[in-house]
Enzyme design. Structure first.
Site, short mmCIF file in Angstrom:
data_model
loop_
_atom_site.label_atom_id
_atom_site.label_comp_id
_atom_site.label_asym_id
_atom_site.label_seq_id
_atom_site.Cartn_x
_atom_site.Cartn_y
_atom_site.Cartn_z
N GLU A 127 -1.43 -0.52 6.25
CA GLU A 127 -1.46 -1.88 5.70
C GLU A 127 -2.11 -2.85 6.68
O GLU A 127 -1.58 -3.96 6.95
CB GLU A 127 -0.03 -2.33 5.36
CG GLU A 127 0.59 -1.54 4.22
CD GLU A 127 1.83 -2.21 3.63
OE1 GLU A 127 2.05 -2.07 2.40
OE2 GLU A 127 2.55 -2.90 4.38
N GLU B 247 2.62 3.49 -1.71
CA GLU B 247 4.06 3.23 -1.49
C GLU B 247 4.60 2.55 -2.74
O GLU B 247 4.15 1.45 -3.08
CB GLU B 247 4.27 2.30 -0.28
CG GLU B 247 3.94 2.91 1.07
CD GLU B 247 4.18 1.93 2.22
OE1 GLU B 247 3.71 2.21 3.33
OE2 GLU B 247 4.81 0.86 1.99
#
Ligand code: GLA
Length: 778
Positions: free
Chosen positions: A177, A251
Site C-alpha cells: 500500500e 485484501e
C-alpha cells in the site's frame, strides 16, 4: 463463473523433485500452466500462529474452500540486528510454505520490506532509527541498501519455493500500500529490481486501496486493489489503471483489528458474504485479510497512527478464530464457495478443534520488584531515545537527582509511550502518548530526591510517517516551578537503565516470596512468578483480569501484552507451549495487580472494556476554545452517499488548527461521523498528516463502538469518528479540530463519509471550516 480454480493444487512435496509450474498474468485471467486460474486466498501470518499448529490452520484454510494462502514476511523478525538473520522457530517461513504446499495450497508472498499488518513498525527494523534523519520507505540510500540486503536474503531462503522451482509461491508483492505513503515510482522500481536480483521470477505485484491506485503506480508491477466492501467500486477504480487482465482484491476485510481501550471490532457478516459472492460471481480473485489472525506474540504488536496501540489478540473476527476454531463465518464462507467449485472439485473436511482446558486459580507467590532488579546504568547528560542506547523495545528507566524545591511541573517534548514518574520510588503520576500528555505535577520537596521516569514502549506505529517511531524520552526534560513567570530548568546528568525483558534479563531476576502482608498493588512495577502443575497440556485462555498492564511468559514463550482496560481480557495459551507437570508462568505487571492470581478459561474474552481502570481514564487534555472562530475558510453542504468529496477554498488559508464544524446531518439525526479527512496543501495536493493530532472534539463514542476522533485521520476509511450515541446523544453543531503542530497552508480538504449502507448514521450535511492559529489554547 466456474474455472479450473480448485482443481489444480500444488503437488504435495514428494521425495522426488516436485513438478515446476508457470504462473502468469493473462490478458483476462491468471494462467497456471496456461489454464485460467482463480485465486481464492486467505491471509495467515506464520509468526502469529504457534508453529505446532501451522498445519492445522492451513488445513482449515483449505477446508474453507480457499486454494491459496497469503503471507507477509516481517523484516524486523527476520533481521533483528543488521546482518543477523533468523529463519528458525516462528520465523521459519520456508517451512510454513512447504506445509502449505503439502496441504494443497499455493502461496502469495508479501516480503515487504514494509508490511503494516498491525505489526511492530510495520515490519521495518528498529535499528534503522539509529540514523536520526533516515527517511524510511524512500530512496534514502541507507534505507535502500538495507532493504536490498534483506530482500537478497529473502531470495536465498524463499526463492527455491517459487512455482518455477517446484514450490507453491505463485507471485510476490512489492512493498505494501505504498500509495498511502508516497508517490515515487522509482522507489517501487528499486524494490522491484531488488526482488528480481534476489532471484524472484514469478509475477511481481503491488496492492493499494482504490483511492491510491495511481500513486507510485508502475506498469511493470501488476496492480491489485484492497477494499473492505463495494467490490464493484473497487474493481471500477482498478480498471482505470488496468483496462484488461485479471481482477484481484488483495485484501478483503471480514473483520478488523482491535486497539487497547476501544471496543472490540466485529465485521458485518451479511455484507462480507454478499461482497464475496459478488467477487466469486465475477470470477475475480481475492484474498481475505485475515482468514486467520492468530496472536501477536512477544513484543511484536504495532500501533495505529497517530498512536493507538494494538491488542496482542489478532483474532480480527476472522472466519478462523484466534485459537483456530471454526466460526459461523467459516461455515458460511465454505458453503458459499462450495457453490462455485469446478466440476469434480471437493473440499476436505475441516480438521477437529484442538482440545481446550481451564486452569484453576492459583496465587503467584514469587515476585521480583523492578527497582530491586536494575541492571548497570549508562550515564548521559541528556536523556535520549531507546534506539540510541542500542535497545529494541521493552522498558527503559531514566533516573536523575532533584534538589529540594517548590512544587513544579515536569515536562518532556514527548515520552513514548507510557511513562510512570516516581519520587524516591513512590509513583507520582503518569504520562500518556495517547493524549499527548507529557507533563506531571511534582510536589514540593524538602530534601534532595531521586526522580525516576519508567517508560514502556508499546510497539512502534505501523502506518504512515509515524513509523519513524523512536521510543523513550524525547528531551529536553524540564522542571518549572509553579511560581508566576518561573522559567523551565532543564534536568541534566541522567542514569539510564535498559530493561529489554529479553531472556538474559529474565534469567537474572531475583525473586522473593511475595509478602502476604504487602498488598500486591504496592509492589509497584514487578515481575511475578507462579509454578503451575498441570495434569494435561491443552489450549486455554489466561485470565488476566486481576492484573494491571504488562506481558506474560509461559515456559519461556512470550505471549505478548495485556492491559486491564480491555477489550481483550484473556491471552491465548497454545497447548503445545504447556506441559504435563510444572509450568513456569511469569507475569510482568507495570501497574501492580489487584490480585496476583494465575488462572485460565476455556473461552476467550475479547470484548470487555473497563475504562475506569485506565490510568489516564482515556480522557483528552483539557483545552480552551477561542470564543469566536471568526470567518470560516468555507461554508457548504456535502452530497449524500458514501463517495469521497473534495472541497476547495476560494482562497488558501494558513494556520495551526483546522476545524470542521458540522451543522446538521443528512438524516436529520444528532450524530456526526467522518471515515477519513484529508487536507490539501496550497497547490491542492494531499498534505502529509505527520505530527497531526486531535486538538479538540466535542463528542466521540468510545464505549459502544470505536468512534474515537483519531479514526478520522488514520488513513483508513474502514473505521471512523462518530459522536456519542450510547450513554449520551449530544446534538449539533459538532466540532472536530486538528492540530498540525505548526502553521500549514490549506487550500481545501477531502471528506470521506461513513462507509456502508445508505442508512448509516452520521453523514454530515452542512458544515463550516475554519483554519487559524489559535482556535485552541491549553
Ligand atoms: C492495510 C494493510 C494491512 C493491514 C490492514 C488493516 O490495508 O495493508 O497490512 O494493516 O490494513 O488490518
Amino acid at each position: 463463473m466456474l474455472l479450473l480454480a480448485g482443481l489444480v493444487a500444488p503437488a504435495r512435496a514428494a521425495a522426488t523433485a516436485a513438478p515446476t509450474h508457470r504462473f502468469e498474468i493473462g490478458s483476462d485471467d491468471f494462467l497456471l500452466d496456461g489454464e485460467p486460474f482463480e485465486i481464492r486466498c486467505g491471509e495467515v501470518h506464520a509468526p502469529r500462529v504457534p508453529r505446532e499448529y501451522w498445519r492445522h490452520r492451513l488445513q482449515l484454510v483449505k477446508a474453507m474452500g480457499l486454494n491459496t494462502v497469503c503471507a507477509y514476511l516481517f523484516w524486523n523478525l527476520h533481521e533483528p540486528r543488521p546482518g543477523e538473520f533468523n529463519w528458525s522457530g516462528q520465523a521459519d517461513a520456508a517451512e510454513f510454505c512447504r506445509i502449505a504446499q503439502e496441504e494443497g495450497l499455493w502461496v502469495i508472498l508479501r516480503p515487504g520490506p514494509y508490511a503494516c499488518a498491525e505489526w511492530e513498525m510495520g515490519g521495518l527494523p528498529w535499528w534503522l532509527l539509529k540514523h536520526d534523519d533516515i527517511a524510511l520507505r524512500s530512496r534514502d540510500p541507507r534505507f535502500i541498501a538495507a532493504a536490498r540486503d534483506y530482500l537478497q536474503e529473502v531470495g536465498r531462503v524463499l526463492g527455491p519455493l517459487q512455482v518455477t522451482q517446484g514450490g507453491p509461491i505463485l507471485m510476490v508483492q512489492v512493498e505494501n500500500e505504498y500509495g498511502f505513503y508516497g508517490r515515487d515510482p522509482a522507489y517501487m522500481g528499486e524494490l522491484r529490481q531488488a526482488l528480481l536480483d534476489a532471484g524472484f521470477d514469478v509475477p511481481l505485484f503491488a496492492c493499494n486501496p482504490k483511492e491510491h491506485l495511481k500513486d507510485g503506480y508502475r506498469a511493470d508491477l501488476f496492480p491489485v486493489v484492497n477494499f473492505g466492501t463495494d467490490p464493484n467500486g473497487g474493481f471500477k477504480a482498478l480498471r482505470e489503471i488496468l483496462p484488461r487482465g485479471p481482477l484481484m482484491c488483495g485484501e478483503f476485510y471480514p473483520g478488523w483489528f482491535d486497539t487497547w481501550g476501544a471496543p472490540h471490532h466485529t465485521g458485518d457478516t451479511t455484507r462480507y458474504l454478499k461482497d464475496l459472492d459478488t467477487m466469486l460471481d465475477l470470477g475475480a480473485s481475492f484474498s481475505i485479510y485475515m482468514v486467520h489472525g492468530g496472536t501477536t506474540f512477544g513484543f511484536w504488536t504495532g500501533a495505529d497512527r497517530p498512536f493507538k496501540p494494538d491488542t496482542s489478540s489478532y483474532d480480527y473476527d476472522a472466519p478462523i478464530s484466534e485459537a483456530g476454531w471454526v466460526t459461523p463465518k467459516f461455515d458460511q464462507t465454505r458453503t458459499l464457495i462450495s457453490a462455485y467449485l469446478a466440476p469434480g472439485e471437493k473440499l476436505p473436511a475441516p480438521p477437529p478443534r484442538n482440545p481446550v482446558m481451564t486452569i484453576a486459580p492459583q496465587r503467584a507467590t514469587q515476585v521480583a520488584a523492578l527497582f530491586a532488579n536494575l541492571p548497570e546504568p549508562v550515564r548521559d547528560d541528556r536523556p535520549r531515545t531507546m534506539e540510541l542506547y542500542d535497545q529494541a523495545g521493552g522498558c527503559i528507566l531514566y533516573r536523575t537527582q532533584l534538589p529540594a524545591g517548590p512544587a513544579a511541573t515536569l515536562r518532556a517534548k514527548a515520552i513514548n509511550d507510557v511513562g510512570q514518574v516516581f519520587i524516591n520510588g513512590e509513583r507520582i503520576g503518569f504520562t500518556d502518548r495517547r493524549s499527548r500528555n507529557y507533563r506531571v505535577e511534582l510536589p514540593a520537596r524538602t530534601t534532595p530526591v531521586t526522580l525516576d521516569i519508567l517508560v514502556e514502549a508499546m510497539g512502534r506505529v505501523n502506518f504512515g510517517v509515524e513509523v519513524h517511531d523512536r521510543k523513550g524520552i524525547h528531551g529536553p526534560v524540564t522542571l518549572t516551578a509553579d511560581a508566576e513567570r518561573a522559567t523551565p530548568v532543564e534536568l541534566r546528568s541522567w542514569e539510564i537503565f535498559r530493561l529489554p525483558f529479553d531472556a538474559s534479563m529474565l534469567g537474572a531476576l531475583k525473586f522473593q516470596p511475595a509478602a502476604a502482608t504487602t498488598p500486591a498493588k504496592a509492589q509497584g512495577p514487578a515481575m511475578w512468578s507462579a509454578t503451575v502443575k498441570l495434569e494435561q497440556a491443552a489450549d486455554c485462555f489466561l485470565d488476566v483480569r486481576p492484573w494491571g498492564k504488562g506481558m506474560v511468559w509461559v515456559n519461556g514463550h512470550n505471549l505478548g501484552r495485556y492491559w486491564n482496560i480491555g477489550p481483550q481480557q484473556t491471552m491465548y495459551v497454545p497447548g503445545p507451549w504447556l506441559k504435563q507437570g510444572d509450568n513456569e508462568i511469569l507475569i510482568l505487571d507495570l501497574l501492580g495487580p489487584e490480585n496476583p492470581v494465575v488462572a485460565a478459561l476455556d473461552q476467550p474474552i475479547l470484548d470487555e472494556l473497563r475504562p475506569t481502570l485506565d490510568f489516564a481514564r482515556g480522557r483528552r487534555r483539557e483545552v480552551k476554545l477561542r470564543s469566536d472562530f471568526g470567518s470560516p475558510a468555507v461554508t457548504g453542504g456535502f452530497a449524500p452517499g458514501s463517495d469521497l468529496q473534495e472541497v476547495r477554498f476560494a482562497a488558501a488559508a494558513s494556520g495551526r488548527f483546522f476545524c470542521l464544524e458540522a451543522l446538521d446531518a443528512q438524516d436529520g439525526k444528532p450524530f456526526a461521523a467522518v471515515a477519513e479527512l484529508a487536507l490539501l496543501d496550497a497547490s491542492g495536493r494531499p498534505l502529509g498528516l505527520e505530527g497531526c493530532t486531535i486538538a479538540y472534539v466535542d463528542s466521540e463514542e468510545r464505549e459502544r463502538m470505536d468512534g474515537t476522533a483519531e479514526n478520522a485521520i488514520d488513513g483508513q476509511s474502514a473505521n471512523l469518528w462518530h459522536t456519542e450515541w450510547g450513554a449520551a446523544q449530544p446534538g449539533y453543531p459538532h466540532r472536530l479540530i486538528l492540530d498540525f503542530g505548526q502553521v500549514r497552508t490549506i487550500s481545501g480538504f477531502r471528506y470521506t463519509p461513513r462507509q456502508g449502507a445508505a442508512d448509516v448514521t452520521g453523514r454530515i450535511k452542512n458544515y463550516r471550516v475554519y483554519v487559524a492559529d489559535d482556535l485552541v489554547r491549553e
